[in-house]
Design a protein around this motif. Structure first.
Motif, short mmCIF file in Angstrom:
data_model
loop_
_atom_site.label_atom_id
_atom_site.label_comp_id
_atom_site.label_asym_id
_atom_site.label_seq_id
_atom_site.Cartn_x
_atom_site.Cartn_y
_atom_site.Cartn_z
N ILE A 1 70.70 61.37 72.06
CA ILE A 1 71.07 62.36 72.93
C ILE A 1 71.83 63.58 72.28
O ILE A 1 72.95 63.20 71.37
N THR A 2 71.65 64.64 72.59
CA THR A 2 72.32 66.04 72.17
C THR A 2 72.96 66.58 73.24
O THR A 2 72.18 66.63 74.27
N CYS A 3 73.89 67.40 72.87
CA CYS A 3 74.45 68.22 73.81
C CYS A 3 74.86 69.66 73.24
O CYS A 3 75.18 69.49 72.47
N GLY A 4 74.29 70.84 74.06
CA GLY A 4 74.86 71.94 73.39
C GLY A 4 76.25 72.08 73.33
O GLY A 4 77.06 71.62 73.87
N GLU A 5 76.53 73.36 72.52
CA GLU A 5 78.01 74.00 72.42
C GLU A 5 78.53 74.16 73.96
O GLU A 5 77.78 74.76 74.79
N MET A 6 79.66 74.11 73.95
CA MET A 6 80.44 74.42 75.38
C MET A 6 80.33 75.95 75.60
O MET A 6 80.50 76.70 74.74
N GLY A 7 79.74 76.37 76.74
CA GLY A 7 79.53 77.67 77.14
C GLY A 7 80.54 77.80 78.41
O GLY A 7 80.72 76.86 79.17
N LEU A 8 81.11 78.99 78.48
CA LEU A 8 82.07 79.20 79.80
C LEU A 8 81.18 79.72 80.79
O LEU A 8 80.40 80.68 80.66
N ALA A 9 81.47 79.13 82.10
CA ALA A 9 80.75 79.45 83.34
C ALA A 9 80.84 81.13 83.51
O ALA A 9 80.01 81.41 83.75
N THR A 10 82.14 81.60 83.38
CA THR A 10 82.02 83.02 83.78
C THR A 10 81.27 83.71 82.86
O THR A 10 80.68 84.95 83.01
N SER A 11 81.10 83.34 81.80
CA SER A 11 80.33 84.16 80.49
C SER A 11 78.89 84.11 80.66
O SER A 11 78.01 84.99 80.59
N PHE A 12 78.50 82.64 81.45
CA PHE A 12 76.96 82.63 81.81
C PHE A 12 76.70 83.77 82.89
O PHE A 12 75.74 84.01 83.16
N LEU A 13 77.63 83.84 83.68
CA LEU A 13 77.43 84.37 85.22
C LEU A 13 77.55 85.88 84.94
O LEU A 13 76.98 86.66 85.52
N SER A 14 78.06 86.52 83.53
CA SER A 14 78.23 87.75 83.35
C SER A 14 76.96 88.19 82.53
O SER A 14 76.86 89.12 81.96
N GLU B 1 68.67 59.67 95.10
CA GLU B 1 67.56 60.19 94.64
C GLU B 1 67.77 60.99 93.13
O GLU B 1 66.66 61.58 92.64
N LYS B 2 68.84 61.25 92.75
CA LYS B 2 69.04 61.71 91.26
C LYS B 2 68.35 61.10 90.32
O LYS B 2 68.07 59.75 90.36
N LYS B 3 67.95 61.46 89.03
CA LYS B 3 67.37 61.10 88.01
C LYS B 3 68.35 60.25 87.49
O LYS B 3 69.53 60.61 87.07
N ARG B 4 68.08 58.79 87.23
CA ARG B 4 68.97 58.00 86.55
C ARG B 4 68.88 57.90 84.96
O ARG B 4 67.90 58.44 84.45
N LEU B 5 70.23 58.01 84.67
CA LEU B 5 70.12 58.16 83.04
C LEU B 5 70.31 56.61 82.50
O LEU B 5 71.43 55.95 82.47
N ASP B 6 69.30 56.21 81.53
CA ASP B 6 69.40 55.09 81.36
C ASP B 6 69.74 55.09 79.69
O ASP B 6 68.91 55.22 78.93
N TRP B 7 70.92 55.29 79.29
CA TRP B 7 71.44 55.62 78.02
C TRP B 7 72.02 54.37 77.24
O TRP B 7 72.40 54.51 76.35
N LYS B 8 72.03 53.36 77.82
CA LYS B 8 72.73 52.05 77.18
C LYS B 8 71.87 51.71 75.96
O LYS B 8 70.89 51.74 75.78
N GLY B 9 72.85 51.90 74.93
CA GLY B 9 72.32 51.51 73.35
C GLY B 9 71.93 52.84 72.91
O GLY B 9 71.49 52.47 71.60
N LYS B 10 72.22 53.99 73.37
CA LYS B 10 71.55 55.08 72.67
C LYS B 10 72.80 55.81 72.03
O LYS B 10 73.75 55.61 72.13
N THR B 11 72.37 56.63 70.91
CA THR B 11 73.33 57.22 70.11
C THR B 11 73.35 58.74 70.61
O THR B 11 72.64 59.35 71.04
N TYR B 12 74.70 59.14 70.72
CA TYR B 12 74.90 60.44 71.59
C TYR B 12 75.68 61.25 70.50
O TYR B 12 77.06 61.09 70.23
N LEU B 13 75.30 62.44 70.11
CA LEU B 13 75.79 63.53 69.44
C LEU B 13 76.83 64.23 70.36
O LEU B 13 76.24 64.90 71.33
#
Length: 664
Positions: free
Chosen positions: A323-336, A289-301
C-alpha cells in the motif's frame, strides 16, 4: 562486547572509531534529514565534532555552534537548463504548430553542437569492478519504447540513428520500439494526470461542485435549526427566570418536540441518512455500500513529505510495499488549481493499492477536493482511497486548523468525513491520527470509536495511528500500549453494533521485521505503517515479507540507489532539467539512507531506529561512503549514475550539520 553509552547503536569493537555517539538526527526540525556530524570526527576547519578544537581543545564559540545546528530554512533549488535551448516539439521530432512565431529555437544542429556530451547509466558491476561499456542506456526509452524528450535527452545516443540521405552528415532520427511502446502503455504509463483545462477551471472558480454544494446547504440548514433551537431554549429560560407563566401547552409541546428531535438526531447524524432532496444530483452511497479495504497483513508505506514522491514509492514497491500513499497535499492548493499540488496525485501502475492524502481545516475545502479527485481520477481507477491528514505537527499546517489541529475539532472532522464519503462514491475515506495534541491528553480513542461505520459513525475505511502526540514530535518512543487501548475500544464498539471490522495500522519506531511482527501480535493492529524506517532502509518491506533481518551489502544498497535514479529519470525526465531534479530528490533520499548502520556491524540485533550511531568504519569503502553524513558525498554518489553535477547545481541539505566537509 563494547562498552557504549546508553542509546548508542551496539557496533562491534573492530568497526568502532570512537565510542562517543554522534549528535542525534533532528527529525523534528528537518523531518529526519539528519543532524549528525561527520563520522571522521573533524569538520572542514579541523575542529572536533563535539565542539572542541585542535590540540588545545578550546571550546567552540556559542555563535559557531549555533550556526552549525538546526534547519536550513527557505531552501531553494534552481532549475538547471541547457545553455542553448530548443523547442520541445522540434526536440521530440514533431512539427511545431507556431512555426516562425515560436519563441523557442528551431535550429537543431546548433543545439546539438552546443549540447554537453551524453551521460551514461552504468551498472553497479561496471562501477565497482572497473569494467567499462560503450553502450548508453536511456531509462525512459528502456521503459517506454520511446523517449519523449527526444534530442533534449542526456542519454540521446541510446535512441538516435543516422540515416544516409545523400548529404554529407546524413540525417538524424529518433528510434521508436513499437513493441515495447505498446507494452508500456499498459504496464508503465502513469495515471491521474489532471490536465491544464481542469486546473484552469479550478483557478477561475468555474469548476462545478454539485455534491459539495448540496452538502454545504445541508450543513447550513442543520446549523440554522440548531441556532433556532438554542435561541428558543434561551427564551424559555428567560421567561422562567422572570417568573412569567410557562407557554401554552401547544407551544411548549412544539418546542419540546423540536428539542427532542435535535437531541435524538444531531446535525452530523442527520447527514448520514439517505436524502430525497431534489437538489442532490445523485443518491449518496451508504457506508455499507463502500468498497471494503481488506488490508490485514499488508505492508503500508506512510505518506512522506518531500521524499515520498512517485520514484521513491516505486522503489519501496520493488522491495515489497503493498500500500502506498502520495505526499500530503493541501486542499486549498488543490482547489486553486496548483500544478505542483496536482502532480502529487500521480500513480505508477506498479502501485497496487494507492491513495491520496489531503490536509484541510474544514468541510468547505476537504469535501470539494474529494469531489474533484473522484471525478478526475476515480473513474480511471487511479485512486483506491483518500486519506485525511490529522497528524501533521508542523506549525505551518497546525496553525491553519489542519493536520493534528483536527484532533481537537471532532465536529469539523466528522462533518468533513461524512461529506467526503458522499463526494467520493465507493472510494473509501481513511484517516491518519496522532494520539493527541498535548502530552497527557490523548484523544485518539474517542475519535476512533466515533470514526468507524454504522448509522451514527463517520464511516472511515481505515485508521492509522502514530503513537505520539503533536507536542512530543519525535522526542519520545511511540506509545504502543495506548495504540492497543485504542484498537480494543474500536473492536469493542464494532462487536457491540455488529459492524464490519475496519483495518487499523499502528505507526512509530518500526525498524525491523522482528519489531513489525511483534507489534502485530502484541497490540492487535492489522499492520504497521512504515515511515522513517522506510526512509532509512527502503528494503524494510522485504524484511517484513520474508520475516528476516537482511544484512544488505553495500553493493545491493547501491543497486537500490541506481533503481531510484532510473525511476527518477522516467518520472522527472531525462533532459537537463529532469536529470537535475532527479539528482535533487536522490540526494534527499540519501539524506535519510546514510543513517543506516549495517546490521553485520552490530553485536545485538535488530537495530533500533532511535539508537545514535557512534563513529564507525564499514566493511568496505563503498559502505563508508554510503554512511557519510556530508551532503557533498551524497552529490558524489548521484554523479555515479547522473553524471557530473553542473556548476549551477547546489544541494542544500535540510540540516546545517550535513553541509560541512568530512576530514580524515
Amino acid at each position: 562486547m563494547s562498552v557504549l553509552p546508553p542509546g548508542t547503536a551496539p557496533v562491534k569493537a573492530e568497526y568502532l572509531i570512537s565510542i562517543d555517539p554522534l549528535a542525534p538526527p533532528d527529525d523534528d526540525a528537518a523531518e529526519g534529514s539528519g543532524g549528525q556530524s561527520s563520522r571522521s570526527g573533524r569538520d572542514a576547519n579541523g575542529r572536533d565534532q563535539e565542539g572542541w578544537t585542535g590540540p588545545g581543545k578550546k571550546k567552540r564559540s556559542r555563535e559557531d555552534k549555533k550556526a552549525r545546528q538546526g534547519q536550513n530554512k527557505n531552501r531553494h533549488f534552481q532549475k538547471v537548463r541547457d545553455e542553448l535551448d530548443i523547442c520541445f516539439k522540434i526536440a521530440a521530432g514533431a512539427v511545431c504548430e507556431f512555426g516562425a512565431d515560436c519563441k523557442f529555437n528551431h535550429d537543431l544542429q546548433p543545439y546539438l553542437a552546443a549540447k554537453p556530451p551524453d551521460l551514461r547509466m552504468p551498472s553497479v558491476a561496471e562501477l565497482l569492478d572497473g569494467s567499462e561499456s560503450t553502450l548508453t542506456i536511456c531509462p525512459v526509452f528502456q521503459e517506454f519504447g520511446e523517449c519523449r524528450y527526444g534530442f533534449k535527452c542526456r542519454y540521446l545516443s541510446a535512441h538516435l540513428q543516422k540515416t544516409h540521405s545523400g548529404d554529407e552528415n546524413g540525417s538524424l532520427s529518433l528510434i521508436v520500439d513499437e513493441g515495447r511502446k505498446a507494452h508500456a502503455a499498459i504496464s508503465a504509463k502513469e495515471v491521474n494526470y489532471v490536465g491544464a483545462e481542469t486546473q484552469k477551471l479550478l483557478r477561475t472558480k468555474k469548476y462545478p461542485f454539485p455534491i459539495t454544494d448540496a452538502y454545504i446547504r445541508e450543513l447550513q440548514e442543520a446549523d440554522k435549526k440548531e441556532q433556532e433551537t438554542d435561541a428558543e431554549r434561551k427564551r424559555l429560560k428567560e421567561v422562567e427566570a422572570n417568573g412569567n407563566p410557562a407557554p401554552v401547552a401547544d407551544e411548549a409541546q412544539q418546542i419540546n418536540g423540536h428539542v427532542a428531535v435535535i437531541q435524538q438526531r444531531t446535525a452530523t447524524d442527520a447527514l448520514l441518512a439517505p436524502q430525497a432532496d431534489a437538489d442532490i444530483p445523485d443518491v449518496p452511497m451508504r457506508f455499507t455500500e463502500k468498497k471494503r479495504l481488506d488490508w490485514k497483513g499488508k505492508t503500508y508505506l506512510a505518506p512522506l513529505t518531500t521524499v515520498g514522491n512517485l520514484p521513491f514509492r516505486r522503489l519501496c514497491v520493488s522491495y515489497g510495499a503493498d500500500i502506498t500513499c502520495g505526499e500530503m497535499g493541501l486542499a486549498t492548493s488543490f482547489l486553486s488549481g496548483s500544478k505542483e499540488e496536482w502532480s502529487l496525485v500521480r500513480r505508477h501502475p506498479s502501485e497496487r493499492t494507492f491513495g491520496v492524502q489531503i490536509a484541510g481545516s474544514k468541510p468547505h475545502t476537504l469535501v470539494p477536493t474529494a469531489e474533484v479527485l473522484a471525478r478526475e481520477c476515480g473513474s480511471q481507477g487511479g485512486i483506491d482511497f483518500v486519506d485525511i491528514n490529522c497528524g501533521c505537527p508542523i506549525d505551518l499546517v497546525f496553525k491553519t486548523g489542519s493536520g493534528s489541529a483536527l484532533l481537537d475539532a471532532p465536529a469539523k472532522l466528522g462533518k468533513a468525513i461524512i461529506g467526503m464519503n458522499k463526494a467520493l462514491g465507493e472510494i473509501p475515506v481513511t484517516i491518519k491520527l496522532r494520539t493527541g495534541v498535548k502530552d497527557g491528553k490523548n484523544t485518539a480513542e474517542k475519535l476512533m470509536t466515533r470514526a468507524v461505520g454504522g448509522e451514527k459513525g463517520w464511516g472511515v475505511g481505515c485508521i492509522s495511528l502514530h503513537g505520539r502526540t503533536r507536542q512530543q514530535r519525535y522526542t519520545r518512543l511511540a506509545d504502543w500500549d495506548y495504540i492497543k487501548q485504542c484498537v480494543d475500544a474500536v473492536r469493542a464498539r464494532e462487536a457491540d453494533e455488529d459492524l464490519p471490522p475496519v483495518p487499523i495500522f499502528g505507526n512509530g519506531d518500526c525498524f525491523s521485521s522482528q519489531e513489525y511482527h511483534s507489534a502485530v501480535e502484541r497490540y492487535g493492529v492489522d499492520g504497521v505503517m512504515a515511515g522513517r524506517g522506510a526512509l532509512i532502509k527502503p528494503w524494510i518491506f522485504t524484511e517484513i515479507k520474508e520475516r528476516r533481518e537482511w544484512d544488505i551489502s553495500s553493493r545491493e544498497r547501491l543497486d537500490g540507489i541506481r533503481k531510484l535514479a532510473e525511476f527518477g529519470l522516467t518520472h522527472f525526465g531525462s533532459d537537463t532539467s529532469g536529470v537535475n531534479t532527479t539528482r535533487r530528490y536522490l540526494c534527499e533520499a540519501l539524506s535519510f539512507q546514510y543513517r543506516y548502520v549495517p546490521i553485520g556491524l552490530l553485536e545485538v540485533l535488530p537495530g533500533k531506529i532511535n539508537d545514535r550511531a557512534p563513529r564507525f568504519r564499514g566493511r568496505d569503502e563503498l559502505e563508508n561512503l554510503l554512511a557519510s553524513p556530508n551532503s557533498a558525498d551524497w552529490v558524489k554518489i548521484s554523479e555515479m549514475f547522473l553524471g557530473p553535477a553542473p556548476e549551477a547545481f547546489v544541494f542544500v541539505p535540510k540540516h546545517k550539520s550535513n553541509s560541512y566537509e568530512s576530514q580524515g
